[in-house]
Design an enzyme around this catalytic site. Structure first.
Site, PDB file in Angstrom:
ATOM      1  N   GLY A 153       0.840  -1.193   0.000  1.00  0.00           N
ATOM      2  CA  GLY A 153       0.000   0.000   0.000  1.00  0.00           C
ATOM      3  C   GLY A 153       0.876   1.245   0.000  1.00  0.00           C
ATOM      4  O   GLY A 153       1.906   1.261   0.669  1.00  0.00           O
ATOM      5  N   LYS A 154       0.466   2.258  -0.741  1.00  0.00           N
ATOM      6  CA  LYS A 154       1.223   3.519  -0.684  1.00  0.00           C
ATOM      7  C   LYS A 154       0.719   4.327   0.515  1.00  0.00           C
ATOM      8  O   LYS A 154       0.023   5.333   0.378  1.00  0.00           O
ATOM      9  CB  LYS A 154       1.074   4.300  -1.989  1.00  0.00           C
TER      10      LYS A 154
END
Ligand code: PMP
Length: 305
Positions: A153-154
């Protein structure tokens, strides 16, 4: 022409998009961001946004991790973004930064019982790694594993790890860091995935090595297979393979495809840009600027003719 932001549900000049000091995401790193490029095509006087939908799909996945309810559909997110770039009337390469964040002005570490909001803005941005070929160093900082903070996930908070690695590399006079996974295999750069050319094949760390599944990585894998007929293997990569690979390069939305000339003060190959890297670089650069008809579906034109 001022840049615009889409902020709190409307378009405003970028300078007017401000958040309060108590905004939850600012304190605990609970936000999901994306980095998307709009690439200027001089002949067509057009900006092509590259793989817009895929970036927002990844953002939607990240939001599920952080329990952020995005109030906009995928199509709406794309539409907002195109409209915002149109307003900026850019005639150059740009970088688009969407952010879905815990927007409640409330302190306390948690994911639950907080409001979320979405914003996006665009700025002119040329080269990220401002070198033709990068000098890299294996970092003393490792990527976190999926049970620490999911690297897929960013998540803004995870980027403290990347910042440690980047600054360590730059203060030691390198351009970029190469981080290892928790189990000591090659993972990725501070904002890029990494590829090796070994005996004419492409090798890249797999999802289980604490990498972000890069959209440029996916693009390069497809171009290598479809256009150059190369075999691509996603597997565990040993650190020592970095020292023996014939070619090596990094991929990322900001960095594009950047050749690596040196790792830990050892030349990669002969230290020049290798033939496979050069071919992929050329292919990639045409594809993202809408110059390759076969891949035009990856490019969203911004300006109406
Ligand atoms: N790894 C990390 C840690 C990144 O921040 C990025 C940039 N988004 C990448 C890899 C490359 O991903 P992409 O090609 O989707 O930009």
């Amino acid at each position: 022409m001022p840049s615009y932001a889409f902020f709190q549900g409307k378009f405003v000049p970028l300078a007017e998009a401000k958040i309060g000091v108590m905004t939850n995401a600012l304190h605990y790193g609970c936000a999901i961001f994306e980095g998307i490029r709009g690439n200027w095509n001089e002949e067509k006087k057009q900006i092509y946004i590259f793989r817009l939908k895929e970036h927002y799909r990844r953002m939607q996945d990240g939001c599920r991790l952080l329990q952020i309810e995005l109030q906009y559909s995928l199509d709406k997110l794309c539409q907002i973004t195109v409209e915002m770039v149109q307003k900026g009337d850019f005639q150059e390469d740009i970088y688009i930064r969407p952010l879905a964040y815990k927007s409640s002005e409330a302190l306390g570490v948690r994911l639950h019982d907080l409001e979320s909001d979405f914003l996006v803005f665009a700025i002119p941005w040329g080269r990220y790694l401002d070198v033709d070929k990068a000098r890299c160093a294996v970092s003393s900082w490792r990527r976190p594993d999926d049970n620490t903070i999911p690297p897929q996930g960013k998540i803004t908070g995870i980027y403290v790890n990347n910042a440690f690695a980047k600054t360590e590399a730059v203060s030691n006079n390198f351009d970029e860091a190469i981080m290892l996974s928790p189990d000591g295999h090659v993972s990725e750069g501070s904002g890029e995935n990494i590829f090796l050319v070994i005996d004419g094949r492409l090798v890249t760390p797999a999802g289980y090595s604490s990498i972000l599944m890069g959209i440029t990585r996916d693009t390069v894998i497809k171009l290598a297979q479809n256009e150059l007929g190369l075999e691509v293997t996603e597997r565990l990569v040993d650190r020592s393979e970095l020292y023996t690979a014939q070619e090596c390069f990094m991929t990322g939305t900001a960095a594009h495809l950047t050749p690596i000339a040196e790792i830990d003060n050892r030349k990669v190959g002969d230290g020049e840009i290798g033939p496979i890297t050069a071919k992929l670089q050329k292919l990639y650069s045409d594809v993202i600027r809408g110059r390759n008809a076969k891949y035009i579906d990856w490019c969203t034109p911004v300006y109406k003719k």
